[in-house]
Each structure stands twice: as structure tokens, then as C-alpha cells.
Design a protein around this motif. Structure first.
Motif, mmCIF file in Angstrom:
data_model
loop_
_atom_site.group_PDB
_atom_site.id
_atom_site.type_symbol
_atom_site.label_atom_id
_atom_site.label_comp_id
_atom_site.label_asym_id
_atom_site.label_seq_id
_atom_site.Cartn_x
_atom_site.Cartn_y
_atom_site.Cartn_z
ATOM 1 N N GLN A 187 0.838 -1.208 0.000
ATOM 2 C CA GLN A 187 0.000 0.000 0.000
ATOM 3 C C GLN A 187 0.873 1.258 0.000
ATOM 4 O O GLN A 187 0.557 2.241 -0.673
ATOM 5 C CB GLN A 187 -0.927 -0.027 1.220
ATOM 6 C CG GLN A 187 -1.997 -1.099 1.148
ATOM 7 C CD GLN A 187 -2.702 -1.341 2.468
ATOM 8 O OE1 GLN A 187 -2.272 -0.853 3.522
ATOM 9 N NE2 GLN A 187 -3.801 -2.090 2.445
ATOM 10 N N LYS A 188 1.946 1.236 0.767
ATOM 11 C CA LYS A 188 2.863 2.377 0.790
ATOM 12 C C LYS A 188 3.583 2.528 -0.548
ATOM 13 O O LYS A 188 3.787 3.644 -1.034
ATOM 14 C CB LYS A 188 3.889 2.202 1.908
ATOM 15 C CG LYS A 188 3.334 2.388 3.306
ATOM 16 C CD LYS A 188 4.459 2.296 4.337
ATOM 17 C CE LYS A 188 3.951 2.586 5.742
ATOM 18 N NZ LYS A 188 5.060 2.508 6.735
ATOM 19 N N THR A 189 3.966 1.409 -1.143
ATOM 20 C CA THR A 189 4.738 1.442 -2.394
ATOM 21 C C THR A 189 3.920 2.004 -3.542
ATOM 22 O O THR A 189 4.440 2.732 -4.390
ATOM 23 C CB THR A 189 5.219 0.023 -2.748
ATOM 24 O OG1 THR A 189 5.910 -0.534 -1.632
ATOM 25 C CG2 THR A 189 6.166 0.056 -3.941
ATOM 26 N N ASN A 214 -1.168 -5.630 -8.588
ATOM 27 C CA ASN A 214 -2.356 -5.473 -7.744
ATOM 28 C C ASN A 214 -3.531 -6.320 -8.225
ATOM 29 O O ASN A 214 -4.430 -6.643 -7.447
ATOM 30 C CB ASN A 214 -2.771 -4.003 -7.679
ATOM 31 C CG ASN A 214 -1.839 -3.191 -6.802
ATOM 32 O OD1 ASN A 214 -1.165 -3.734 -5.934
ATOM 33 N ND2 ASN A 214 -1.799 -1.894 -7.023
ATOM 34 N N LEU A 215 -3.524 -6.646 -9.519
ATOM 35 C CA LEU A 215 -4.584 -7.477 -10.077
ATOM 36 C C LEU A 215 -4.601 -8.850 -9.401
ATOM 37 O O LEU A 215 -5.661 -9.448 -9.202
ATOM 38 C CB LEU A 215 -4.388 -7.631 -11.593
ATOM 39 C CG LEU A 215 -5.495 -8.345 -12.359
ATOM 40 C CD1 LEU A 215 -6.794 -7.554 -12.291
ATOM 41 C CD2 LEU A 215 -5.078 -8.544 -13.817
ATOM 42 N N ASP A 232 10.277 -5.632 -5.515
ATOM 43 C CA ASP A 232 11.427 -5.390 -4.635
ATOM 44 C C ASP A 232 11.215 -4.144 -3.786
ATOM 45 O O ASP A 232 11.655 -4.087 -2.638
ATOM 46 C CB ASP A 232 12.704 -5.258 -5.462
ATOM 47 C CG ASP A 232 13.036 -6.546 -6.205
ATOM 48 O OD1 ASP A 232 13.202 -7.576 -5.541
ATOM 49 O OD2 ASP A 232 13.114 -6.519 -7.446
ATOM 50 N N ARG A 233 10.517 -3.158 -4.351
ATOM 51 C CA ARG A 233 10.204 -1.971 -3.558
ATOM 52 C C ARG A 233 9.237 -2.311 -2.416
ATOM 53 O O ARG A 233 9.283 -1.701 -1.353
ATOM 54 C CB ARG A 233 9.621 -0.873 -4.457
ATOM 55 C CG ARG A 233 10.704 -0.124 -5.241
ATOM 56 C CD ARG A 233 10.091 0.958 -6.117
ATOM 57 N NE ARG A 233 9.672 0.418 -7.396
ATOM 58 C CZ ARG A 233 8.676 0.898 -8.128
ATOM 59 N NH1 ARG A 233 7.967 1.919 -7.677
ATOM 60 N NH2 ARG A 233 8.385 0.373 -9.290
ATOM 61 N N VAL A 234 8.369 -3.297 -2.650
ATOM 62 C CA VAL A 234 7.503 -3.785 -1.571
ATOM 63 C C VAL A 234 8.362 -4.363 -0.445
ATOM 64 O O VAL A 234 8.127 -4.094 0.740
ATOM 65 C CB VAL A 234 6.509 -4.842 -2.099
ATOM 66 C CG1 VAL A 234 5.742 -5.486 -0.944
ATOM 67 C CG2 VAL A 234 5.528 -4.211 -3.091
ATOM 68 N N VAL A 235 9.393 -5.118 -0.805
ATOM 69 C CA VAL A 235 10.305 -5.691 0.194
ATOM 70 C C VAL A 235 11.037 -4.583 0.939
ATOM 71 O O VAL A 235 11.219 -4.648 2.163
ATOM 72 C CB VAL A 235 11.309 -6.662 -0.468
ATOM 73 C CG1 VAL A 235 12.346 -7.153 0.546
ATOM 74 C CG2 VAL A 235 10.575 -7.850 -1.088
ATOM 75 N N HIS A 236 11.473 -3.541 0.222
ATOM 76 C CA HIS A 236 12.156 -2.410 0.861
ATOM 77 C C HIS A 236 11.271 -1.792 1.944
ATOM 78 O O HIS A 236 11.724 -1.522 3.069
ATOM 79 C CB HIS A 236 12.501 -1.337 -0.171
ATOM 80 C CG HIS A 236 13.441 -1.798 -1.235
ATOM 81 N ND1 HIS A 236 13.746 -1.033 -2.336
ATOM 82 C CD2 HIS A 236 14.160 -2.941 -1.376
ATOM 83 C CE1 HIS A 236 14.594 -1.686 -3.105
ATOM 84 N NE2 HIS A 236 14.854 -2.842 -2.549
ATOM 85 N N HIS A 237 10.010 -1.562 1.596
ATOM 86 C CA HIS A 237 9.080 -0.969 2.566
ATOM 87 C C HIS A 237 8.835 -1.903 3.741
ATOM 88 O O HIS A 237 8.757 -1.459 4.894
ATOM 89 C CB HIS A 237 7.755 -0.618 1.884
ATOM 90 C CG HIS A 237 7.739 0.729 1.236
ATOM 91 N ND1 HIS A 237 7.519 1.900 1.931
ATOM 92 C CD2 HIS A 237 7.926 1.097 -0.068
ATOM 93 C CE1 HIS A 237 7.568 2.923 1.096
ATOM 94 N NE2 HIS A 237 7.813 2.474 -0.117
ATOM 95 N N ASN A 276 16.338 4.400 -3.985
ATOM 96 C CA ASN A 276 15.771 3.369 -3.104
ATOM 97 C C ASN A 276 15.324 3.953 -1.773
ATOM 98 O O ASN A 276 16.039 4.772 -1.183
ATOM 99 C CB ASN A 276 16.834 2.302 -2.801
ATOM 100 C CG ASN A 276 16.769 1.133 -3.754
ATOM 101 O OD1 ASN A 276 16.045 1.173 -4.741
ATOM 102 N ND2 ASN A 276 17.516 0.090 -3.460
ATOM 103 N N LEU A 277 14.196 3.475 -1.263
ATOM 104 C CA LEU A 277 13.800 3.811 0.106
ATOM 105 C C LEU A 277 14.869 3.328 1.082
ATOM 106 O O LEU A 277 15.239 4.036 2.016
ATOM 107 C CB LEU A 277 12.457 3.166 0.433
ATOM 108 C CG LEU A 277 11.989 3.300 1.894
ATOM 109 C CD1 LEU A 277 11.613 4.740 2.197
ATOM 110 C CD2 LEU A 277 10.815 2.365 2.171
#
Length: 370
Positions: free
Chosen positions: A22-24, A38-39, A82-87, A200-201
Motif C-alpha cells: 500500500q505504501k509502495t 495489484n490485479l 522489490d520496492r515492496v520488500v524495501h518498505h 531506493n527507500l
């Protein structure tokens, strides 16, 4: 020092991965890659969770591109999953480290930011005669992986969490810049694994972690008023010679992190003469916007007007863009500048006309400033 173990299950829990997704996607959910993820959101998150549980997860390749605002910088965008993993990682470990950060570290932290930093600058400027401004040369490209992991492992002892952090860090190495320090030799291994990607976050977070010891050194050992925003920092004092000695001590400490100050960008200024810091020209009694910021806004308004004329942008989008700049500019003494600049452009498409006067009407209750 308190250490933290058993963090991995919290990081890879479905609820944390869902929060991370959700944040990503915030503000980007209609982009193709994100929409596809998201689908099949539940399926994708379960798949990601399984890879992390079994430690078979591997970070994807970055997409590199350049931005030119205000200077040319290479930005590296990780794949969406991968950005989901970062968050997910930062959701759990960032609060742990945030407790150890000094008050006057302002980048990428809640309730901090550039405007809080310049307010703090004004506070310190009223009590000091000189300011030493410094910049670290190629900071993100120079962050040493092993040193960073050593710093993190002093607080995080969870083996699986450290594995994940290493997987993220080691995905990208920068081999374009080599700095040599005292006692290095031709076979020195220190420069082989370095660099964290801008964009990157996790890189923003790691950048604060890497310099946290340096922050405490300035505040608690040297004991000077000090503000840092990523790799741009200032130290205040009333004795010019003392600030020269402070710089020498900084050089020694930063060398232990395999970092070097940018000599051309490290200077001592009289506070009364003003200083360019975080997008503003700051004087003891007032602030101005930097000239390049004004020029960029002039060009942007011209571009927005052209886009509106040809139907490629809506007034709502224009409003959002201009309002963002107004928010930044309003932290300086710019009322007259904003009135002149925004009043000089109109947006017209056939019989429909949207004048920039509407943007200034929102400031009608604001007291005119310099």
C-alpha cells in the motif's frame, strides 16, 4: 547498546507485506507494472512471502535513468515487488534506528525535512558568527557495504534479517569511483563492494544509518551546533580557527568510513553574508529562493502553459504542480516574487481560459513579505 533479534517473521508477515504494498503504490497504482501486481495482489504477496521464508528471494535488476533537477543525477528504480520488500524491511527496522538518530538529522525522517532544517539553521545562526558548510564527495556511490553491514549488525542480530539486508545492499555495486586512504595498498579490498543506488527507500534509510556515528561524534565529542541533511551539513561557531580544526577532525573520522569531504564545497562563511542551504539563500533576518530555483520555475510555467494550450494537461494537474512550488517558496520571503511570477502567465485553450491569478488568490490572506 540494546540489540534486536527475531525480527524476520515480523518483516515477512502477510499484514506487513500488505502494508508495504500500500505504501509502495501510493500515487502510482495505475502504472502498468503496479496495476498488474495489484490485479493478483494476494497471490503475488504470498509468492513473495514464500521466497523470503525459504530465503530463495533474489533482488531484481534496477532501471537506471538520469534526472537534471537541479543537477545531473543517476536514479536507479528497483522493480515494484522489490520496492515492496524495501518498505516491509523499513517498516520494522527504521523505528529501531530512528531512536538512535540525533535530533538534527533531517533527511527522510517523519516530522523533519528541509523546512524544519532551515528553521533550525536560522535558530543556530542567531547565536553564532560563522558557519562551516560541507559536502561529502560521491556519498551514495562511496558507502562501503561491509562497513554498513557492520554498523547495522551492532543493533540487529537477527540472522535472517541481516541476510535480507545483505541481499538488498549487494544487488548494486559502484565501480566508477575509487578513493584511496592512508595504509591502502594495491590489493586493498575495501573499494570492491561499495555504493547504494539513489532512489531506493532503503538507500535513504541506510544513508542516515551510515553517518549516525559521525553525527554523534560532532554533537557529543566536538560539541558544536550541527545540522545534517543526507550528505550536506553545516557546523556553527564563533571562532573561525576552531571551525578549521573541526574540519580536520571530520576528515579523520570520515576516513574511517571510507568517505572524503568535497574540498571545493567545504568552506567557512560569515553568517551575516548569507548561505545557500537546501534550496534557499539564508540570511540572519530573512531568506530568499536560490536563483536557479526561480529560473526552473519560469521554465516550468512556460512548459505547463504550452501543454495546456495543446490539451495534454488539465488545470487540476497544473494546480497541483504550482501549489507544490508555492509551498516551497512560501518558506522564504517571496510574496512579491510569487505575485510577479505567477501573475505573468495564463493558461488558455480555445475559448477556455484559466489564469494563474487563481493560484495567487489562495495567498490573498498572506501578509506581503520581501
Amino acid at each position: 547498546m540494546k540489540t534486536y533479534n527475531n525480527l524476520f517473521d515480523k518483516i515477512i508477515s502477510f499484514s506487513n507485506l500488505l502494508l508495504a504494498s500500500q505504501k509502495t503504490q501510493k500515487g502510482k497504482r495505475f502504472k502498468d507494472g503496479i496495476a498488474l501486481f495489484n490485479l493478483n495482489l494476494e497471490k503475488e504477496l504470498i509468492k513473495l512471502q514464500k521466497e523470503l521464508q525459504e530465503m530463495t528471494y533474489h533482488h531484481g535488476e534496477y532501471r537506471d535513468f538520469f534526472v537534471y533537477d537541479p543537477k545531473r543525477r543517476l536514479i536507479s528504480a528497483a522493480p515494484y515487488r522489490d520496492r515492496v520488500v524495501h518498505h516491509a524491511l523499513c517498516n520494522i527496522i527504521e523505528p529501531i534506528f530512528n531512536k538512535a538518530f540525533i535530533y538534527d538529522s533531517y533527511a527522510n525522517r517523519k516530522e523533519k525535512g528541509t523546512h524544519a532544517a532551515i528553521n533550525r539553521y536560522t535558530e543556530f545562526a542567531g547565536k553564532n558568527k560563522y558557519v562551516l558548510q560541507c559536502d561529502i564527495q560521491k556519498y551514495f556511490q562511496s558507502v562501503n557495504h561491509e562497513i554498513l553491514l557492520e554498523i547495522i549488525s551492532k543493533k540487529i542480530t537477527c540472522v535472517k534479517t541481516l541476510w535480507l539486508i545483505r541481499e538488498i545492499i549487494n544487488t548494486r555495486c559502484d565501480e566508477n569511483y575509487f578513493f584511496y586512504f592512508e595504509n591502502d595498498d594495491l590489493f586493498s579490498p575495501f573499494e570492491k563492494k561499495k555504493g547504494i543506488p539513489i532512489g531506493n527507500l532503503t538507500s535513504q534509510f541506510f544513508a542516515n544509518v551510515y553517518l549516525n556515528g559521525f553525527d554523534h561524534f560532532i554533537k557529543e565529542t566536538i560539541k558544536c551546533p550541527y545540522i545534517r541533511y543526507v550528505d550536506d551539513f553545516v557546523v556553527f561557531g564563533n571562532d573561525k580557527e576552531q571551525l578549521h580544526e573541526v574540519k580536520n577532525q571530520m576528515d579523520i573520522y570520515l576516513a574511517s568510513l571510507r568517505l572524503k569531504l568535497h574540498e571545493r564545497k567545504c568552506r567557512i562563511y560569515q553568517i551575516k553574508d548569507g548561505l545557500n542551504f537546501l534550496g534557499y539563500r539564508i540570511f540572519p533576518e530573512y531568506r530568499l529562493l536560490k536563483k536557479d530555483n526561480i529560473l526552473r520555475m519560469k521554465r516550468k510555467l512556460k512548459k505547463l502553459s504550452h501543454q495546456y494550450k495543446h490539451g495534454s494537461i488539465s488545470l487540476d494537474k497544473i494546480h497541483q504542480s504550482i501549489q507544490s512550488w508555492i509551498g516551497h517558496a512560501s518558506h522564504a520571503d517571496t510574496y512579491n516574487l510569487r505575485s510577479k511570477l505567477l501573475g505573468s502567465v495564463a493558461f488558455q485553450r480555445g475559448a477556455t481560459r484559466g489564469a494563474s491569478r487563481g493560484f495567487m488568490e489562495q495567498q490573498s490572506g498572506e501578509r506581503p513579505m520581501r
